[in-house]
Design a protein around this motif. Structure first.
Motif, PDB file in Angstrom:
ATOM      1  N   THR A 156       0.749  -1.196   0.069  1.00 23.00           N
ATOM      2  CA  THR A 156      -0.018  -0.087   0.005  1.00 23.00           C
ATOM      3  C   THR A 156       0.792   1.161   0.182  1.00 23.00           C
ATOM      4  O   THR A 156       2.031   1.395   0.675  1.00 23.00           O
ATOM      5  N   LEU A 157       0.607   2.359  -0.724  1.00 25.22           N
ATOM      6  CA  LEU A 157       1.208   3.416  -0.902  1.00 25.22           C
ATOM      7  C   LEU A 157       0.372   4.690  -0.213  1.00 25.22           C
ATOM      8  O   LEU A 157      -0.877   4.770  -0.505  1.00 25.22           O
ATOM      9  N   GLU A 158       0.816   5.311   0.787  1.00 24.37           N
ATOM     10  CA  GLU A 158       0.008   6.388   1.442  1.00 24.37           C
ATOM     11  C   GLU A 158       0.594   7.687   0.855  1.00 24.37           C
ATOM     12  O   GLU A 158       1.621   7.975   0.881  1.00 24.37           O
ATOM     13  N   ILE A 159      -0.626   8.236   0.448  1.00 22.06           N
ATOM     14  CA  ILE A 159      -0.275   9.893   0.042  1.00 22.06           C
ATOM     15  C   ILE A 159      -1.301  10.798   0.690  1.00 22.06           C
ATOM     16  O   ILE A 159      -1.967  10.279   1.543  1.00 22.06           O
ATOM     17  N   THR A 160      -0.900  12.090   0.802  1.00 17.86           N
ATOM     18  CA  THR A 160      -1.664  13.063   1.434  1.00 17.86           C
ATOM     19  C   THR A 160      -2.661  13.889   0.416  1.00 17.86           C
ATOM     20  O   THR A 160      -2.009  13.936  -0.738  1.00 17.86           O
ATOM     21  N   GLU A 161      -3.455  14.412   0.898  1.00 14.49           N
ATOM     22  CA  GLU A 161      -4.371  15.502   0.007  1.00 14.49           C
ATOM     23  C   GLU A 161      -3.281  16.362  -0.624  1.00 14.49           C
ATOM     24  O   GLU A 161      -3.602  16.742  -1.852  1.00 14.49           O
ATOM     25  N   SER A 162      -2.396  17.014   0.044  1.00 12.91           N
ATOM     26  CA  SER A 162      -1.446  17.846  -0.504  1.00 12.91           C
ATOM     27  C   SER A 162      -0.819  17.418  -1.700  1.00 12.91           C
ATOM     28  O   SER A 162      -0.631  18.136  -2.808  1.00 12.91           O
ATOM     29  N   THR A 163      -0.428  16.271  -1.479  1.00 14.52           N
ATOM     30  CA  THR A 163       0.222  15.493  -2.954  1.00 14.52           C
ATOM     31  C   THR A 163      -0.639  15.639  -4.098  1.00 14.52           C
ATOM     32  O   THR A 163      -0.234  15.896  -5.129  1.00 14.52           O
ATOM     33  N   ILE A 181      -3.834   2.299  -2.719  1.00 21.82           N
ATOM     34  CA  ILE A 181      -3.624   3.552  -2.402  1.00 21.82           C
ATOM     35  C   ILE A 181      -4.304   3.883  -1.206  1.00 21.82           C
ATOM     36  O   ILE A 181      -5.432   3.926  -1.272  1.00 21.82           O
ATOM     37  N   ALA A 182      -3.552   4.526  -0.232  1.00 25.08           N
ATOM     38  CA  ALA A 182      -4.392   4.913   0.972  1.00 25.08           C
ATOM     39  C   ALA A 182      -4.118   6.757   1.022  1.00 25.08           C
ATOM     40  O   ALA A 182      -3.164   7.109   0.724  1.00 25.08           O
ATOM     41  N   LEU A 183      -5.174   7.117   1.443  1.00 27.78           N
ATOM     42  CA  LEU A 183      -5.377   8.773   1.456  1.00 27.78           C
ATOM     43  C   LEU A 183      -5.040   8.835   2.969  1.00 27.78           C
ATOM     44  O   LEU A 183      -5.864   8.590   3.920  1.00 27.78           O
ATOM     45  N   ASP A 184      -3.780   9.463   3.334  1.00 21.09           N
ATOM     46  CA  ASP A 184      -3.308   9.687   4.728  1.00 21.09           C
ATOM     47  C   ASP A 184      -3.843  10.811   5.294  1.00 21.09           C
ATOM     48  O   ASP A 184      -4.247  11.820   4.424  1.00 21.09           O
ATOM     49  N   ASP A 185      -3.817  10.998   6.528  1.00 22.79           N
ATOM     50  CA  ASP A 185      -4.410  12.230   7.391  1.00 22.79           C
ATOM     51  C   ASP A 185      -5.591  12.836   6.841  1.00 22.79           C
ATOM     52  O   ASP A 185      -5.693  14.137   6.909  1.00 22.79           O
ATOM     53  N   PHE A 186      -6.330  12.090   6.456  1.00 23.81           N
ATOM     54  CA  PHE A 186      -7.645  12.667   6.135  1.00 23.81           C
ATOM     55  C   PHE A 186      -8.384  13.300   7.065  1.00 23.81           C
ATOM     56  O   PHE A 186      -8.536  12.917   8.163  1.00 23.81           O
ATOM     57  N   SER A 210     -12.093  17.262   1.253  1.00 20.34           N
ATOM     58  CA  SER A 210     -13.487  17.575   0.850  1.00 20.34           C
ATOM     59  C   SER A 210     -14.217  15.904   0.599  1.00 20.34           C
ATOM     60  O   SER A 210     -13.473  15.126   0.005  1.00 20.34           O
ATOM     61  N   LEU A 211     -15.373  15.665   0.802  1.00 22.62           N
ATOM     62  CA  LEU A 211     -16.057  14.632   0.608  1.00 22.62           C
ATOM     63  C   LEU A 211     -15.970  14.113  -0.783  1.00 22.62           C
ATOM     64  O   LEU A 211     -15.887  12.809  -1.394  1.00 22.62           O
ATOM     65  N   SER A 212     -16.208  15.070  -1.684  1.00 21.17           N
ATOM     66  CA  SER A 212     -16.090  15.022  -3.146  1.00 21.17           C
ATOM     67  C   SER A 212     -14.748  14.091  -3.617  1.00 21.17           C
ATOM     68  O   SER A 212     -14.775  13.645  -4.579  1.00 21.17           O
ATOM     69  N   TYR A 213     -13.838  14.673  -2.857  1.00 17.50           N
ATOM     70  CA  TYR A 213     -12.511  13.872  -3.283  1.00 17.50           C
ATOM     71  C   TYR A 213     -12.624  12.368  -3.495  1.00 17.50           C
ATOM     72  O   TYR A 213     -12.090  11.760  -4.163  1.00 17.50           O
ATOM     73  N   LEU A 214     -13.292  11.919  -2.359  1.00 19.73           N
ATOM     74  CA  LEU A 214     -13.652  10.467  -2.133  1.00 19.73           C
ATOM     75  C   LEU A 214     -14.128   9.807  -3.439  1.00 19.73           C
ATOM     76  O   LEU A 214     -13.852   8.593  -3.552  1.00 19.73           O
ATOM     77  N   VAL A 215     -14.836  10.576  -4.033  1.00 17.84           N
ATOM     78  CA  VAL A 215     -15.711   9.944  -5.169  1.00 17.84           C
ATOM     79  C   VAL A 215     -14.792  10.108  -6.413  1.00 17.84           C
ATOM     80  O   VAL A 215     -14.758   8.937  -7.395  1.00 17.84           O
ATOM     81  N   LYS A 216     -13.919  11.019  -6.452  1.00 11.63           N
ATOM     82  CA  LYS A 216     -13.241  11.176  -7.651  1.00 11.63           C
ATOM     83  C   LYS A 216     -11.924  10.450  -7.609  1.00 11.63           C
ATOM     84  O   LYS A 216     -11.264  10.017  -8.926  1.00 11.63           O
ATOM     85  N   LEU A 217     -11.257  10.473  -6.705  1.00 12.68           N
ATOM     86  CA  LEU A 217      -9.736   9.936  -6.453  1.00 12.68           C
ATOM     87  C   LEU A 217      -9.614   8.304  -6.616  1.00 12.68           C
ATOM     88  O   LEU A 217     -10.490   7.518  -6.048  1.00 12.68           O
ATOM     89  N   PRO A 218      -8.428   7.972  -7.295  1.00 16.01           N
ATOM     90  CA  PRO A 218      -8.383   6.627  -7.403  1.00 16.01           C
ATOM     91  C   PRO A 218      -7.665   6.117  -6.231  1.00 16.01           C
ATOM     92  O   PRO A 218      -6.238   6.052  -6.055  1.00 16.01           O
ATOM     93  N   ILE A 219      -8.365   5.964  -5.123  1.00 16.28           N
ATOM     94  CA  ILE A 219      -7.858   5.210  -3.888  1.00 16.28           C
ATOM     95  C   ILE A 219      -8.820   4.241  -3.317  1.00 16.28           C
ATOM     96  O   ILE A 219      -9.802   4.012  -3.684  1.00 16.28           O
ATOM     97  N   ASP A 220      -7.974   3.382  -2.421  1.00 15.05           N
ATOM     98  CA  ASP A 220      -8.557   2.165  -1.890  1.00 15.05           C
ATOM     99  C   ASP A 220      -8.890   2.446  -0.199  1.00 15.05           C
ATOM    100  O   ASP A 220      -9.922   1.556   0.161  1.00 15.05           O
ATOM    101  N   ILE A 221      -7.938   3.153   0.101  1.00 17.93           N
ATOM    102  CA  ILE A 221      -8.092   3.226   1.689  1.00 17.93           C
ATOM    103  C   ILE A 221      -8.099   4.619   2.064  1.00 17.93           C
ATOM    104  O   ILE A 221      -7.358   5.497   1.607  1.00 17.93           O
ATOM    105  N   ILE A 222      -8.944   4.895   3.476  1.00 18.80           N
ATOM    106  CA  ILE A 222      -8.762   6.244   3.858  1.00 18.80           C
ATOM    107  C   ILE A 222      -8.398   6.176   5.249  1.00 18.80           C
ATOM    108  O   ILE A 222      -8.780   5.432   6.077  1.00 18.80           O
TER     109      ILE A 222
END
Ligand code: C2E
Ligand code: CA
Ligand code: CA
Ligand code: CA
Length: 276
Positions: free
Chosen positions: A144-151, A173-178, A184-196
């Motif tokens: 798993t690779l953890e990225i942040t929203e600022s990325t 892919i995990a979205l870190d420090d959510f 924004s919740l709309s991110y979760l719909v748009k982004l190619p991620i698996d884990i929050i």
């Protein structure tokens, strides 16, 4: 006034160049540290509250400098990012974490933090990861690779393309420090991620804040509908754990279970079960 201005300028440039020298020294130290093996990875287990077992482990960089002693990632990661050294260090981290994971039970994956600079187009993180998976033989699902929203904000189209390619390979892919930055919740719909990964500030406020409870309810509900997994981090106390357990979670991480530890201590912890 004129000479004042000059003095200010003189002081300013002296400070800047001292800072610059310090950065250069730090950078040289980091190169030396990579070469001589001063960096190590600590591993923090993440428990799956459904099974009561560890299914994922986060790798965290540690630097023990021969004379300066322990240097926190909060200090050296930004320098590594500024100097571009994060690419070498980041590749080393992914490969070392992958090799460690090969010594664990096969249902346990490893999660590695990656910085925005590792996604810059002249680096090609996707190729780096593909080469590491090939060399080590680690199943892509276990990485798993953890990225942040600022990325994601920095260079969105290119980074999103890289994330999609990584996911096609089977890497998660995990979205870190959510819940910190621009969430924004709309991110979760748009982004190619698996884990929050919900930021630790949520864990620290969950018992006292109705707002945080409402947010947790909304985020977990949306995540389930979108097929995303949820991990909370920074759980330190029994009351925080009890409050978090009321939500449907896939992972709980924090000092309450285990601190980051060396690889050789990890194996016995991985085999322990906690009551679910
Ligand atoms: P992060 O990715 O949010 O990592 C979680 C941090 O929370 C870690 O700090 C971990 O030791 C700490 N932590 C774990 N459980 C608890 C808890 O129950 N309570 C509290 N208060 N803290 C807890 P650490 O290891 O000092 O790392 C700090 C940050 O440095 C990381 O935050 C990450 O952003 C960065 N970092 C660490 N290793 C790497 C790496 O290999 N690459 C990159 N790019 N960044 C890294
Ligand atoms: Ca992280
Ligand atoms: Ca985090
Ligand atoms: Ca963080």
């Amino acid at each position: 006034a004129k000479s004042d201005g000059r003095n200010h300028f003189a002081v300013y440039t002296a400070e800047l160049s001292a800072e610059h020298d310090e950065h250069l020294a730090f950078e040289a130290d980091m190169r030396e540290a990579i070469r001589t093996g001063q960096f190590q990875l600590a591993y923090q287990p993440i428990y799956n509250p459904r099974s009561g077992s560890v299914t994922l482990v986060e790798a965290l960089l540690r630097w023990e400098h021969p004379t300066r002693g322990h240097i926190s990632p909060a200090t050296f990661i930004p320098v590594a990012e500024r100097t571009g050294l994060i690419r070498v260090l980041g590749a080393w981290t992914i490969e070392t974490a992958a090799r460690a994971a090969l010594t664990w039970p096969r249902n346990v994956g490893v999660s590695v933090n990656v910085s925005a600079r590792q996604f810059e187009s002249d680096h090609d993180l996707v190729a780096v990861v593909a080469a590491i998976l090939r060399r080590t033989g680690l199943q892509p699902r276990r990485l798993t690779l953890e990225i942040t929203e600022s990325t994601l904000i920095e260079d969105a189209p290119h980074i999103i393309d890289s994330l999609m390619r990584l996911r096609t390979m089977g890497v998660r892919i995990a979205l870190d420090d959510f819940g910190t930055g621009y969430s924004s919740l709309s991110y979760l719909v748009k982004l190619p991620i698996d884990i929050i990964k919900i930021d630790k500030s949520f864990s620290h406020e969950i018992e006292v804040s109705r707002k945080v409870n409402a947010l947790m309810a909304a985020i977990t509900d949306l995540a389930h509908q979108l097929g995303l997994l949820i991990i909370v981090e920074g759980v330190e106390t029994e009351p925080q754990l009890a409050a978090m357990r009321r939500f449907s979670l896939h992972g709980i991480q924090g000092f309450i279970f285990a601190r980051p530890m060396w690889d050789d201590e990890l194996l016995s912890i991985i085999k322990e079960r906690v009551p679910s």
